[in-house]
Design an enzyme around this catalytic site. Structure first.
Site, short mmCIF file in Angstrom:
data_model
loop_
_atom_site.label_atom_id
_atom_site.label_comp_id
_atom_site.label_asym_id
_atom_site.label_seq_id
_atom_site.Cartn_x
_atom_site.Cartn_y
_atom_site.Cartn_z
N ARG A 171 0.84 -1.25 -0.14
CA ARG A 171 -0.03 -0.04 -0.04
C ARG A 171 0.88 1.01 0.01
O ARG A 171 0.61 2.17 0.54
CB ARG A 171 -0.96 0.06 1.14
CG ARG A 171 -1.94 -0.96 1.09
CD ARG A 171 -2.97 -0.85 -0.20
NE ARG A 171 -3.59 -2.19 -0.15
CZ ARG A 171 -3.27 -3.40 -0.60
NH1 ARG A 171 -2.20 -3.20 -1.30
NH2 ARG A 171 -3.97 -4.37 -0.85
N SER A 250 -11.31 0.24 2.86
CA SER A 250 -10.62 -0.31 4.10
C SER A 250 -10.10 0.89 4.61
O SER A 250 -9.33 1.94 3.96
CB SER A 250 -9.44 -0.99 3.79
OG SER A 250 -10.05 -2.32 3.18
N GLU A 355 -5.44 3.71 5.96
CA GLU A 355 -5.04 3.57 4.66
C GLU A 355 -5.22 5.07 3.80
O GLU A 355 -4.41 5.32 2.96
CB GLU A 355 -5.89 2.34 4.04
CG GLU A 355 -5.43 2.37 2.64
CD GLU A 355 -6.25 0.99 2.06
OE1 GLU A 355 -6.16 -0.16 2.53
OE2 GLU A 355 -6.90 1.29 0.98
C1 LIG Z 1 -15.41 0.79 -1.69
C2 LIG Z 1 -13.87 0.90 -1.69
C3 LIG Z 1 -13.12 -0.36 -1.91
C4 LIG Z 1 -11.75 -0.25 -2.06
N1 LIG Z 1 -11.04 -1.06 -2.30
C5 LIG Z 1 -9.78 -1.01 -2.22
C6 LIG Z 1 -8.93 -2.24 -2.63
O1 LIG Z 1 -9.25 -3.43 -2.65
N2 LIG Z 1 -7.62 -2.30 -2.87
C7 LIG Z 1 -7.10 -0.89 -2.77
O2 LIG Z 1 -5.51 -0.81 -2.75
N3 LIG Z 1 -7.60 0.25 -2.35
C8 LIG Z 1 -8.98 0.22 -2.32
N4 LIG Z 1 -9.75 1.13 -2.13
C9 LIG Z 1 -9.25 2.71 -2.01
C10 LIG Z 1 -9.04 3.55 -3.18
O3 LIG Z 1 -10.04 3.01 -4.23
C11 LIG Z 1 -7.79 3.12 -4.26
O4 LIG Z 1 -6.81 3.66 -3.58
C12 LIG Z 1 -7.82 3.87 -5.43
O5 LIG Z 1 -6.69 3.87 -6.21
C13 LIG Z 1 -7.93 5.53 -5.07
O6 LIG Z 1 -8.33 6.29 -6.56
P1 LIG Z 1 -8.84 7.82 -6.72
O7 LIG Z 1 -8.58 8.05 -8.01
O8 LIG Z 1 -10.29 7.53 -6.15
O9 LIG Z 1 -7.61 8.71 -5.77
P2 LIG Z 1 -8.17 9.59 -4.78
O10 LIG Z 1 -8.93 9.35 -3.71
O11 LIG Z 1 -8.59 10.89 -5.67
O12 LIG Z 1 -6.58 10.13 -4.34
C14 LIG Z 1 -5.99 9.11 -3.32
C15 LIG Z 1 -4.40 9.67 -3.38
O13 LIG Z 1 -3.75 9.49 -4.63
C16 LIG Z 1 -3.33 11.06 -4.96
N5 LIG Z 1 -3.36 10.96 -6.48
C17 LIG Z 1 -4.63 10.54 -7.05
N6 LIG Z 1 -4.33 10.75 -8.35
C18 LIG Z 1 -3.10 11.05 -8.86
C19 LIG Z 1 -2.55 11.39 -9.80
N7 LIG Z 1 -2.61 11.11 -11.32
N8 LIG Z 1 -1.04 11.87 -9.60
C20 LIG Z 1 -0.57 11.99 -8.40
N9 LIG Z 1 -1.36 11.47 -7.09
C21 LIG Z 1 -2.55 11.22 -7.32
C22 LIG Z 1 -4.24 12.07 -4.50
O14 LIG Z 1 -3.47 13.16 -4.22
C23 LIG Z 1 -4.18 11.20 -3.02
O15 LIG Z 1 -3.15 11.66 -2.22
C24 LIG Z 1 -11.03 1.21 -2.20
C25 LIG Z 1 -11.82 2.08 -1.88
C26 LIG Z 1 -13.37 2.26 -1.78
C27 LIG Z 1 -14.28 3.37 -1.54
#
Ligand SMILES: Cc1cc2nc3c(=O)[nH]c(=O)nc-3n(C[C@H](O)[C@H](O)[C@H](O)COP(=O)(O)OP(=O)(O)OC[C@H]3O[C@@H](n4cnc5c(N)ncnc54)[C@H](O)[C@@H]3O)c2cc1C
Length: 372
Positions: A171, A250, A355
Site C-alpha cells: 500500500r 478499508s 489507509e
Molecule cells: C469501496 C472501496 C473499495 C476499495 N477497495 C480497495 C482495494 O481493494 N484495494 C486498494 O488498494 N484500494 C481500495 N480502495 C481505495 C481506493 O479506491 C484506491 O486507493 C484508489 O486507487 C484511489 O483512487 P482515486 O482516483 O479515487 O484517488 P483519490 O482518492 O482521488 O486520491 C488518493 C491519493 O492519490 C493521489 N492521486 C490521485 N491521482 C493522482 C495522480 N494522477 N497523480 C498523483 N497523485 C494522485 C491523491 O493526491 C491522493 O493522495 C477502495 C476504496 C473504496 C471506496
C-alpha cells in the site's frame, strides 16, 4: 496547445461532494485537467503563484477536513489509451483520468490477463500506482511497466519512471511517500494475451473450485467471483450493499509485524480468550513480516460490523470500512478512527495505520501518527 479546461471554478464545491467518504469542506479552488497540457498549466500556475496544489482522482481514498483545504485542487481527467504488442504481451498505456474499474473490465473482456483480481476498486488509473493498489492476492506493482509523471518542480516535461523505480511496497510507493514530487499522467501496464491467472487468495480459490496456486483460464469467471466477494463485503461503490453510506474502503492497512510481535500479540489474544493457542491468530507470512488482518483485531477490540455511533460507524459487511451516514463530519470520522486505534492498541499493543490520505488541518492528522 494549452489545455481547454484548467480554469478555477467560480466557487469550489465542498470536497464531500467529490469524495466517496462524503465529508470535507471546499478547497481554495478546483481545476479540472482534461489534458496533459492542462496538468502542466496547473503545475506552472501553482509554482508561479507559490500556491499549494493537491491532486484529486476519483476521491475514493481521501479524508478531507470539515474546514476544507487551503490549496488549489486539480482533478485529473487525462483520457486516452494505446496498445503496443511485445511478444505474447501487450503494453497498455492508459491516461490517468480513466476509471480504473472500467479499464479492468475492458481488459478482461478483451482476454488480457493481469488485473482481473483488481476489479471493483473505485478511482482513476492515475491513482493506482500511488498506494500500489491491491486485492485478492494481486497488486498493480505486478503489472506496472512504467509510470509517466509531470514533476512538480520540473519544466513541464513528462518523465517516464520504470516500474522497478517506483518504490512499490505494501500500500505504498515513492509517489505516496513524496506526494509533492509529481503528478501521474499516464500508466503503462504489461498484460498477457490469452492467458489465465494464478489464484493466490484462499477465499477466491475456494469460490472458483481450484487450489491456491492453481491456474484459472477463465478471466471472466475470476473477475465475476472477485466482484461478488467484494460486494458481499460492501467493497464495491454504487451497489445496494452500501447504498446511502459514504466509505473510503478499508480505513486501516493490515499491520505487518515481526515474529516476536506476533507471539506477543498472540499471548494477549489467548489471555483475553479470543483464541486457544498463539498460533490460532490469523496471519499471512510475507517477505517483510507477518500480516495480521486489521478487521480481526478491530472486531476483537469491541468494534463489530455494523457498529454505529451517531452519524458514523462500521460497515455491516466489513469491520475495516468506516462508513458515514448523511450529515456526518470529518471530526466524527476521526473520532471513531481514534477510538478504534485506541481499543486495538489497548487489546493487542498494535498501532493501526490509516489507509486513506488525509487532507486538511488539525484533527485529521491526529489519526496518522504512530503514537496514540
Ligand atoms: C469501496 C472501496 C473499495 C476499495 N477497495 C480497495 C482495494 O481493494 N484495494 C486498494 O488498494 N484500494 C481500495 N480502495 C481505495 C481506493 O479506491 C484506491 O486507493 C484508489 O486507487 C484511489 O483512487 P482515486 O482516483 O479515487 O484517488 P483519490 O482518492 O482521488 O486520491 C488518493 C491519493 O492519490 C493521489 N492521486 C490521485 N491521482 C493522482 C495522480 N494522477 N497523480 C498523483 N497523485 C494522485 C491523491 O493526491 C491522493 O493522495 C477502495 C476504496 C473504496 C471506496
Amino acid at each position: 496547445m494549452v489545455g481547454t479546461d484548467s480554469r478555477p471554478r467560480a466557487e469550489a464545491p465542498p470536497l464531500s461532494s467529490l469524495t466517496s467518504l462524503r465529508v470535507g469542506g471546499p478547497p481554495t479552488s478546483l481545476l479540472e485537467a482534461d489534458s496533459l497540457e492542462a496538468v502542466c498549466e496547473a503545475v506552472a500556475g501553482s509554482k508561479k503563484g507559490d500556491r499549494p496544489l493537491l491532486v484529486l482522482g476519483g476521491g475514493s481514498n481521501l479524508v478531507v477536513a470539515d474546514e476544507g483545504v487551503a490549496a488549489e485542487v486539480v482533478r485529473i481527467r487525462v483520457p486516452g489509451w494505446t496498445a503496443s504488442h511485445d511478444g505474447p504481451d501487450v503494453v497498455m498505456a492508459v491516461g490517468a483520468g480513466l476509471s480504473w474499474d472500467e479499464t479492468v473490465d475492458r481488459w478482461v473482456d478483451d482476454g488480457l490477463a493481469g488485473c482481473e483480481c483488481l476489479t471493483g476498486i473505485p478511482g482513476t488509473v492515475g491513482a493506482v500506482p500511488i498506494q500500489n493498489v491491491g486485492a485478492y492476492g494481486c497488486e498493480v506493482a505486478d503489472v506496472i511497466e512504467w509510470v509517466e509523471v509531470v514533476p512538480r518542480r520540473g519544466d513541464g516535461s513528462v518523465i517516464r519512471v520504470p516500474g522497478a523505480a517506483c518504490g512499490f511496497g505494501y500500500r505504498t510507493s515513492r509517489f505516496r511517500r513524496h506526494p509533492d514530487e509529481a503528478i501521474v499522467v499516464r500508466v503503462g501496464f504489461r498484460l498477457r494475451r490469452g492467458g489465465g491467472c494464478v489464484i493466490r487468495y484462499r477465499e477466491l480459490a475456494r469460490h472458483l473450485g481450484v487450489a491456491v496456486g492453481e491456474r484459472c483460464d477463465d478471466l471472466r469467471a475470476v473477475r465475476d467471483a472477485v466482484r461478488m466477494l467484494r460486494r458481499s463485503k460492501g467493497m464495491v461503490l454504487d451497489t445496494p450493499e452500501i447504498e446511502g453510506v459514504g466509505t473510503a474502503g478499508s480505513f486501516f492497512v493490515n499491520p505487518v509485524v515481526s515474529r516476536e510481535r506476533l507471539v506477543t500479540l498472540g499471548r494477549r489474544a489467548v489471555d483475553a480468550g479470543f483464541v486457544a493457542r498463539v498460533e490460532d491468530v490469523p496471519h499471512f507470512e510475507g517477505s517483510d513480516g507477518f500480516k495480521v488482518p486489521a478487521a480481526w483485531l478491530i472486531e476483537r477490540a469491541g468494534f463489530d460490523r455494523g457498529w454505529r455511533r451517531g452519524r458514523v460507524g462500521l460497515s455491516p459487511h466489513h469491520a475495516l470500512a468506516v462508513v458515514t451516514h448523511p450529515g456526518a463530519t470529518c471530526s466524527e470520522v476521526v473520532g471513531l478512527a481514534q477510538a478504534i486505534r485506541g481499543a486495538v492498541f489497548d487489546a493487542f499493543g498494535v498501532v493501526l495505520q490509516p489507509e486513506p490520505v488525509f487532507w486538511g488541518p488539525v484533527g485529521v492528522s491526529d489519526v496518522q501518527g504512530g503514537v496514540l
